[in-house]
Design an enzyme around this catalytic site. Structure first.
Site, PDB file in Angstrom:
ATOM      1  CE1 TYR A 110      48.285  47.855  37.530  1.00 50.89           C
ATOM      2  CE2 TYR A 110      46.807  49.369  37.923  1.00 50.89           C
ATOM      3  CZ  TYR A 110      47.329  48.766  37.054  1.00 50.89           C
ATOM      4  OH  TYR A 110      47.437  48.835  35.695  1.00 50.89           O
ATOM      5  NE  ARG A 163      52.265  57.133  24.639  1.00 45.03           N
ATOM      6  CZ  ARG A 163      53.620  57.333  24.051  1.00 45.03           C
ATOM      7  NH1 ARG A 163      54.536  56.613  24.505  1.00 45.03           N
ATOM      8  NH2 ARG A 163      53.401  57.956  22.899  1.00 45.03           N
ATOM      9  CE  LYS A 181      45.360  47.535  34.173  1.00 45.66           C
ATOM     10  NZ  LYS A 181      43.923  47.961  34.284  1.00 45.66           N
ATOM     11  CD  GLU A 252      46.388  47.276  31.369  1.00 44.03           C
ATOM     12  OE1 GLU A 252      46.089  48.222  31.811  1.00 44.03           O
ATOM     13  OE2 GLU A 252      45.227  46.533  31.299  1.00 44.03           O
ATOM     14  CG  ASP A 253      49.269  50.219  30.438  1.00 44.47           C
ATOM     15  OD1 ASP A 253      48.385  50.878  30.410  1.00 44.47           O
ATOM     16  OD2 ASP A 253      50.145  50.340  31.616  1.00 44.47           O
ATOM     17  CG  ASP A 275      41.397  47.500  32.100  1.00 45.96           C
ATOM     18  OD1 ASP A 275      40.242  47.684  32.278  1.00 45.96           O
ATOM     19  OD2 ASP A 275      42.065  48.199  32.873  1.00 45.96           O
ATOM     20  CG  ASP A 276      45.025  50.683  28.657  1.00 45.68           C
ATOM     21  OD1 ASP A 276      45.275  51.111  30.135  1.00 45.68           O
ATOM     22  OD2 ASP A 276      45.858  50.083  28.294  1.00 45.68           O
ATOM     23  CG  ASN A 424      46.253  56.351  37.497  1.00 54.28           C
ATOM     24  OD1 ASN A 424      46.253  56.928  38.589  1.00 54.28           O
ATOM     25  ND2 ASN A 424      45.481  55.520  36.887  1.00 54.28           N
TER      26      ASN A 424
END
Length: 567
Positions: A110, A163, A181, A252-253, A275-276, A424
């Site tokens: 990851y 993203r 993930k 996610e993202d 989660d973000d 990150n």
């Protein structure tokens, strides 16, 4: 024929109705055991003569596989490719290697290595994993979801790739994020890999480098927007609820505006979370609670400056405000305690360009004036000087934005500042921890999003805590599934944050660490899952503490090879 995973009466994990034989078994990563197949299994599944004579135990297999990865040298991307190949070849062995080398391998499978894998995805592509859904599948997404390897999918991680970490639009390459993930879900929470599904909503890309790359593997069009995008997502969600009723979905993202909009629209349609927004907030707030314990101060006495008001920044601000209210602060005091900035400066309510999701967190213009700020695009160092934060949190994706002027200014107003540079991968981090230590003479408490080595200063090693969402989301997902929650509530994330903070030992706090050792991810995830399940009883089935404990024993895969039962 799909796989059927079940627990036998003796507690062993079993894959039932296995119809494959011979080469087909060896080419299926979920079924393949390599040299660990017993003599009886080799005869039963027509593998006699297809493997070397020696039956290999788990310890030897892990040692051999780990040596293969180490032979890749010092290049993290090569190790990522090696681990991905192992996952495709022998999924159980992949998780055994991962579990025995957690601290070393999590950054490989990851962040930060996954960022480079996303950028180079089309040039590294070897084998598909999960599902890609494109606009060409409109009207038949339900059928496409049925093409996975198992009919009973319990956990889905989906991205639209816009993203990816701090790297932006990576098109089809964003698939590495759901894959990574879900590997961490299995590592931490023990959710069997046959029950998880990574999905890319490949709605195109606006990344020119990808669109002009002859090797690009994704849907080669401009990114879908507006009503066409919304209708495709709506069909996807409807198809998921029909195909996998009760499955948990993790967004996610997604780009920040879509992230908030989709979370709010669908969080009561199916159990889901982002989660973000929520996972990042929980792990950051847990770290802040731990930092306050270690420094001997109260959370409610701190001033928080959040630099970056995207999905992560706004999520952190929301969670922080909740905890400050719970600590007894008045609405006015809570408002003063948390300030946000974005690319246009301080987030104030008089700005014409303010997005809807930021508005509830904006300072009144009068409050900014009281702090000597006009709400314009003042330099960050000026905002720090006027507001005097004790905690600085970065989610900008702008490397080096926490420069010497910013950190030195902060030191004038805070004896032991907390600096969280969370973007990150490593190349996007807001500050180099070595420089923060130098500029603060070792006084700062430091956390980052990616892993960094401890920094030597004044004859001691100062740890750099990794504020990693993996501490939170596996336990939240497992806990929500355990109690059959219809909604993943903010209270569940608050319970996860409290539990994680409690798990930081006094010894770790004295050393300056804000999180437990990552090697303890399994017991950490279990404790968080139990806390989330208890909280989730309000929106799921009522369970006693003993029932939760027994359910965890039943649900958590021990990473042993499954028993294969032939048709």
């Amino acid at each position: 024929m799909k796989y059927r995973i079940e627990r036998s009466d003796d507690g062993a994990w079993t894959i039932a109705d296995v119809w494959k034989r011979g080469t087909a078994i060896l080419q299926d990563g979920l079924l393949n055991k390599g040299s660990a197949f017993t003599v009886a299994e080799r005869q039963l599944f027509e593998l006699d003569g297809m493997l070397p004579h020696q039956h290999t135990d788990r310890e030897t297999q892990v040692q051999r596989a780990y040596e293969h990865i180490q032979a890749k040298g010092s290049n993290p991307l090569e190790k990522y490719v090696g681990m991905a190949a192992l996952q495709d070849r022998n999924e159980t062995l992949f998780f055994q290697v991962l579990s025995e080398h957690v601290e070393e391998m999590v950054p490989i499978v990851y962040t930060p290595t996954v960022g480079e894998a996303a950028v180079r995805f089309s040039h590294l592509f070897r084998r598909g994993r999960g599902l890609w859904i494109t606009p060409d599948h409109r009207g038949r997404i339900f059928d496409v979801l049925g093409h996975g390897r198992n009919e009973e999918m319990r956990l889905i991680v989906v991205t639209d790739n816009e993203r990816i970490l701090g790297l932006g639009d990576q098109g089809a390459g964003g698939m590495v994020i759901p894959i990574g993930k879900l590997a961490l879900y299995t590592l931490g929470a023990g959710i069997h890999p046959a029950h998880v599904l990574p999905i890319s909503l490949d709605v195109g890309t606006d990344n020119e480098a990808l669109l002009t790359d002859p090797l690009y593997v994704g849907w080669p069009h401009r990114r879908l927007r507006g009503e066409e995008y919304d209708s495709l997502v709506d069909e996807f969600v409807t198809a998921v609820t029909r195909r996998f009723p009760g499955a948990l979905l993790q967004w996610e993202d997604f780009k920040k505006a879509n992230a908030f909009r989709l979370l709010d629209r669908y969080r009561t349609t199916l159990p889901s979370f982002n989660d973000d927004i929520q996972g990042t907030a929980a792990v950051v707030v847990a770290g802040l609670h731990a930092a306050c314990r270690g420094l001997g101060v109260k959370l409610e006495d701190q001033r928080f400056l959040l630099v970056g008001a995207g999905a992560a920044g706004v999520g952190i601000a929301r969670h922080l405000r909740h905890d400050l209210e719970a600590a007894g602060l008045s609405a006015t005091a809570v408002l003063r305690a948390v300030a946000l900035t974005d690319s246009h400066g301080l987030v104030v309510d008089t700005r014409a360009d303010l997005e809807d999701y930021k508005r509830p967190l904006a300072w009144p213009h009068e409050l900014s004036k009281q702090n000597g700020l006009d709400g314009g695009a003042e330099p960050l160092a000026t905002i720090v000087d006027r507001y005097r934060p004790t905690v600085l949190i970065g989610t900008t994706g702008q490397p080096g934005i926490f420069d010497e002027a910013v950190i030195s200014t902060m030191m004038r107003h805070a004896d032991r500042p907390v600096v969280m540079a969370l973007s990150n991968p490593t190349s996007k981090c807001e500050a180099d921890p070595r420089e923060v230590v130098e500029w603060t003479a070792g006084a700062a408490v430091i956390a980052t999003g990616s892993p960094f080595e401890p920094v030597e200063h004044g004859g001691r090693l100062i740890p750099v805590s990794q504020c990693n969402n993996v501490y939170v989301f596996p336990g939240v997902g497992l806990g929500a599934m355990l109690c059959g929650a219809s909604v993943v509530t903010d209270a569940m994330f608050a319970a996860a944050a409290r539990t994680l903070a409690e798990l930081v030992s006094e010894q770790d706090l004295r050393a300056g660490r804000l999180f437990p050792p990552i090697e303890q991810l399994r017991p950490i995830s279990r404790r968080i899952a139990a806390a989330v399940a208890r909280e989730g009883c309000a929106v799921g089935q009522a369970m006693s503490a003993d029932e939760i404990d027994r359910a965890l024993d039943h649900e958590i895969w021990n990473l042993d090879y499954p028993r294969l039962m032939p048709v």
